[in-house]
Write a protein that holds these residues in place. Structure first.
Motif, PDB file in Angstrom:
ATOM      1  N   VAL A 167     -12.357  33.762  68.241  1.00 37.54           N
ATOM      2  CA  VAL A 167     -13.612  34.324  67.731  1.00 37.54           C
ATOM      3  C   VAL A 167     -13.300  35.045  66.419  1.00 37.54           C
ATOM      4  N   LEU A 197     -11.283  30.560  73.756  1.00 39.07           N
ATOM      5  CA  LEU A 197     -12.691  30.189  73.816  1.00 39.07           C
ATOM      6  C   LEU A 197     -12.836  28.750  74.302  1.00 39.07           C
ATOM      7  N   LEU A 249     -20.518  33.851  74.850  1.00 35.04           N
ATOM      8  CA  LEU A 249     -19.215  33.244  74.591  1.00 35.04           C
ATOM      9  C   LEU A 249     -18.490  33.106  75.925  1.00 35.04           C
ATOM     10  N   THR A 261     -13.219  27.472  68.869  1.00 37.76           N
ATOM     11  CA  THR A 261     -13.297  28.432  67.766  1.00 37.76           C
ATOM     12  C   THR A 261     -14.758  28.653  67.401  1.00 37.76           C
ATOM     13  N   VAL A 262     -15.127  29.902  67.177  1.00 39.96           N
ATOM     14  CA  VAL A 262     -16.458  30.206  66.656  1.00 39.96           C
ATOM     15  C   VAL A 262     -16.283  31.185  65.500  1.00 39.96           C
ATOM     16  N   ARG A 307     -18.427  39.965  66.069  1.00 34.79           N
ATOM     17  CA  ARG A 307     -19.187  39.594  67.276  1.00 34.79           C
ATOM     18  C   ARG A 307     -19.668  40.823  68.030  1.00 34.79           C
ATOM     19  N   VAL A 349     -19.726  27.924  73.654  1.00 35.06           N
ATOM     20  CA  VAL A 349     -20.771  28.926  73.440  1.00 35.06           C
ATOM     21  C   VAL A 349     -22.080  28.406  74.017  1.00 35.06           C
TER      22      VAL A 349
END
Length: 393
Positions: free
Chosen positions: A132, A209, A203, A228-229, A119, A212
């Motif tokens: 992430v 997280l 984010l 979660t990303v 990221r 987004v």
């Protein structure tokens, strides 16, 4: 002192080591910083790793067989050993649980592979919460350590690896909310929303997280709630060791610049596999490793190291070509990657204003798959001339 020192025990490094050791090239030693040899396939539990011969092989099985083949051929595969820098043209400083060590070889091969840009390298703003991941981090968490990764996930990217990320998330019990890609089209698994021409712009979350922010290219924006990303694709060669050694890097691939025999700008140093370019399938990387064995053996027998030939460059929408130096006629196809989808493109090669080659390639071209150019036209290159430029007519 060893005869050949291979840095990286992934598909390319292991295939090269097996070929060299089996041909009696002397002591062939492979260093791998991970606890187990095999490279990225160790974390990939889907099939397709045996190429056309054994497409049903899963990544861990492929990795194990590749390691066993290298060892059976006589190569020494050492895990948990990291090459940290250069102590000389063909000497490397290493560290392991046993301590520091300096290893000198008659030939060094960089098979360090590629990595996904995280990221931070993609310059996605926002907070720094947990949840992430890159695809590699996701696969290690699920397949190696059995960890939970979250309940609602967003996958960023539309290359084939994104589909594998979706499958891995589902296997871990997570709901995949959407796949987001900046490209105008993409394919994913049924039941997953696909947001094309869309960018993750921020984010959000404290501790974990929470979601987004996304923006479509037409200006529309939105919010996807998730914990979660996973950032997929956007591969870059792991070139740190090459850079520290002063080895010339190609501006397109961002890996070591090499000729058709996988020779770098440093005499006695070769580079193979995904250390050279954005990621190719394991079978393709292994094929490059196996093909490099002849050139390494020639180096051991005292063959001269040629001067770098003309550079091979690309024009947009093409993004890279490998190999990217021409010191002789290429015996293997050249890999060429486009940055955008193309249909039946006409590829040209020019040097100093002279047309060397022109051909229409059938079918559709995907940014996630390389074109393979026939190598015969490289015989027409003027070795004393300027760069050779590949473009789309």
């Amino acid at each position: 002192m060893v005869d050949v020192l291979v840095i990286g025990a992934g598909p390319a490094g292991l295939a090269l080591a097996a070929g060299l050791a089996g041909a009696g090239a002397g002591r062939v030693e492979v260093l791998e910083r991970e606890r187990e040899a095999g490279g990225v396939p160790r974390h990939c539990h889907h099939g397709g790793f045996g190429g056309f011969v054994r497409p049903w092989l899963t990544g861990p099985v492929y990795a194990r067989r590749s390691t066993e083949a290298a060892v059976a051929a006589g190569a020494a595969v050492r895990t948990g050993v990291t090459a940290t820098g250069w102590a000389g043209p063909l000497s490397l400083e290493t560290t392991s649980p046993a301590g520091l060590e300096r290893i000198t070889a008659r030939a060094v091969v960089l098979a360090t592979g590629a990595r996904e840009r995280p990221r931070s390298a993609r310059l996605v703003p926002g907070s720094r919460p947990a949840g992430v991941l890159t695809t590699g981090e996701l696969q290690q968490s699920v397949h190696l350590y059995g960890q939970e990764v979250g309940r609602r996930a967003v996958v960023v990217g539309a290359e084939p690896v994104a589909r594998h990320a979706v499958r891995t998330l589902r296997r871990a019990g997570a709901e995949v909310v959407a796949v987001v890609t900046e490209r105008p089209r993409g394919t994913v698994l049924p039941g997953v929303a696909l947001l094309t021409a869309t960018t993750v712009t921020e984010l959000r979350g404290r501790g974990r997280l929470s979601g987004v922010a996304v923006r479509h290219q037409d200006g529309r924006s939105g919010w996807l709630a998730c914990d979660t990303v996973v950032f997929t694709g956007d591969w870059i060669p792991d070139h740190e060791l090459a850079r520290r050694g002063g080895i010339t890097l190609d501006p397109g691939t961002r890996g070591p610049a090499v000729d058709a025999c996988f020779r770098t700008s440093a005499p006695g140093v070769f580079a193979v596999g995904n250390a050279l370019h954005g990621i190719e399938p394991a079978a393709a990387a292994a094929s490059e490793g196996a093909a490099a064995a002849a050139a390494v053996r020639a180096q051991l027998s005292g063959a001269p190291w040629p001067d770098p030939g003309p550079r091979l460059l690309v024009r947009p929408p093409l993004v890279w070509v490998a190999p990217n130096r021409i010191t002789g006629t290429a015996g293997r196809p050249l890999l060429l990657r486009s940055g955008e989808p193309l249909t039946a493109p006409v590829v040209t090669a020019h040097q100093d204003g002279r047309l060397l080659w022109r051909r229409r390639l059938p079918g559709r071209v995907s940014p996630s798959r390389s074109l393979r150019l026939p190598p015969g036209w490289t015989a027409r290159v003027d070795r004393a001339g300027g760069p050779v430029v590949l473009g789309i007519a």
